[in-house]
Design an enzyme around this catalytic site. Structure first.
Site, short mmCIF file in Angstrom:
data_model
loop_
_atom_site.label_atom_id
_atom_site.label_comp_id
_atom_site.label_asym_id
_atom_site.label_seq_id
_atom_site.Cartn_x
_atom_site.Cartn_y
_atom_site.Cartn_z
CG ASN A 97 -1.95 1.08 1.23
OD1 ASN A 97 -2.28 1.60 0.18
ND2 ASN A 97 -2.45 1.44 2.39
CG ASP A 307 -7.44 -3.67 7.62
OD1 ASP A 307 -6.52 -3.83 6.79
OD2 ASP A 307 -8.59 -3.35 7.29
N GLY A 326 -10.22 3.52 6.06
CA GLY A 326 -9.08 3.03 6.83
C GLY A 326 -8.98 3.60 8.23
#
Length: 419
Positions: A97, A307, A326
């Site tokens: 990412n 996460d 997020g």
């Protein structure tokens, strides 16, 4: 470095000899030299003596994002690994990412080199496809040789079923792990939150549970045809649990994870339109939470991940529909899990996962490398920005009550102490 841990209670369910026993632990030059009662401290040893001090094998998180290279304003690798160490993690699997995305062996080498010298070990995932575009397989074999522990287009579904088929078939040649994000983008459309009563009430576009379950069903059907190893990260619905449980009974090599926030919160918290609650997959219903927690306990869900997704303020402090998905989660993982599970269950959850990704499993015995996490499981507190070590502060857990604090970590002949 010499370290003496005084009167610590070990939480290690696989050790009949030491589990739930209080012992002193002497560590010399990164090796557990002695485990016993009332060990005398050698000269110049760092003595750690704290009320209610507990110890376990070092924790691992199976899916964290940082940002570097390209998004250093969100998080650097150095500060990300320091945050992980402060949060109790001695190993972190790094999501692809960043910018550019890691889709070649040289990208994996860069990430591995950037992680050298830190207490917390970094284990990068490579992209499954070139540029994460979902069209052409990346250099899977070369990335595996460079140190990638799996292949994943982060938060992007493999929409082309033939591509997933080929990836699973090809990766078997070198025991590679393929990850597939569980969301059918055509069904999800422009949804922002779970489709249901809350989304209707708030006037927000919904992502139906079916979007996840169709993708999971399709991927499992392909896996049954191809064989190989498939990991489905961050499932969020009760019916996804049923599908994966059935696949495991068939003997398929499938594993899955759930994000800790999908266990901790439901979509009912969205009524304030707080963008920190905007995550992907979205927060679901209380029924989903209950089934997910049950699946973690019975092993259908293999791992719980933070996460951890740092995002700078410009991406979050906007209208809910325009905010990015997020939340950060490393700093709050232990406190959240310890609210939901027993202490022994929590530590089991936090130490699972290394074997699947081919990562060395630490041991607790004399002569073994010291890879340990120190903690106090009892204090309850309100999670605030003061508890955040990440550069980004986008935490879904702000203002919530957590239980248990991390006191330190020991690994790679280094120590990080929070006390």
């Amino acid at each position: 470095m010499n370290i003496l841990l005084k009167s610590v209670k070990l939480i290690h369910g696989k050790s009949k000899e030491f589990h739930l026993k209080k012992r002193d632990i002497l560590i010399k030059n990164g090796i557990i030299e002695k485990i016993g009662t009332d060990i005398d401290a050698p000269s110049k040893a760092k003595i750690i003596d704290h009320k209610n001090l507990h110890v376990s094998l070092g924790w691992i998180d199976t899916g964290a994002s940082f940002g570097e290279p390209g998004y250093e304003e969100r998080e650097t690798i150095t500060n990300g690994l320091d945050t992980a160490a402060r949060s109790g993690f001695t190993d972190v699997i790094l999501n692809p990412n960043s910018f550019p995305l890691p889709d070649s062996s040289s990208d994996i080498v860069f990430l591995k080199n950037a992680g050298k010298g830190h207490l917390t070990n970094i284990h990068p995932l490579g992209n499954l496809t070139v540029n994460g575009d979902g069209e052409t397989l990346a250099e899977l074999y070369d990335m595996k040789n460079a140190g990638a522990v799996g292949f994943y287009d982060f938060k992007h579904a493999v929409s082309n079923p033939n591509l997933l088929k080929i990836a699973l078939q090809y990766a078997q040649n070198f025991n590679g792990m393929v990850l597939s994000f569980p969301m059918d983008t055509h069904i999800a459309g422009k949804g922002n939150v779970n489709e249901g009563t809350v989304s209707t009430k708030l006037g927000l576009k919904g992502i139906p549970a079916m979007a996840e379950e169709l993708q999971v069903s399709r991927d499992l059907f392909i896996l049954e045809y191809t064989g190989g190893k498939l990991h489905i990260p961050t499932i969020s619905t009760a019916d996804s649990v049923k599908l994966i449980a059935a696949a495991k009974k068939k003997g398929l090599q499938v594993t899955c994870s759930v994000a800790v926030h999908n266990l901790f919160q439901t979509d009912e918290v969205l009524e304030g339109f707080e963008s920190n609650y905007k995550v992907l997959p979205p927060l679901r219903t209380s029924k989903d939470c209950k089934e997910l927690i049950k699946a973690v306990k019975n092993g259908t869900i293999d791992f719980v991940t933070a996460d951890h997704t740092p995002l700078n303020i410009e991406l979050k402090k906007v209208e809910f529909e325009n905010a990015d998905y997020g939340t950060i989660g490393l700093e709050s993982s232990f406190g959240a899990l310890n609210q939901l599970f027993t202490l022994e269950e929590t530590i089991d959850i936090l130490t699972r996962g290394r074997e699947l990704f081919g990562i060395e499993i630490p041991e607790f015995k004399e002569g073994a490398k010291a890879t340990l996490t120190l903690f106090d499981p009892d204090p309850e507190y309100t999670f605030t920005e003061a508890h955040i070590a990440s550069n980004s502060k986008n935490s879904l857990f702000l203002g919530h009550t957590l239980k248990g604090t991390v006191l330190g970590t020991i690994a790679n002949d280094q120590i990080h102490i929070n006390i």
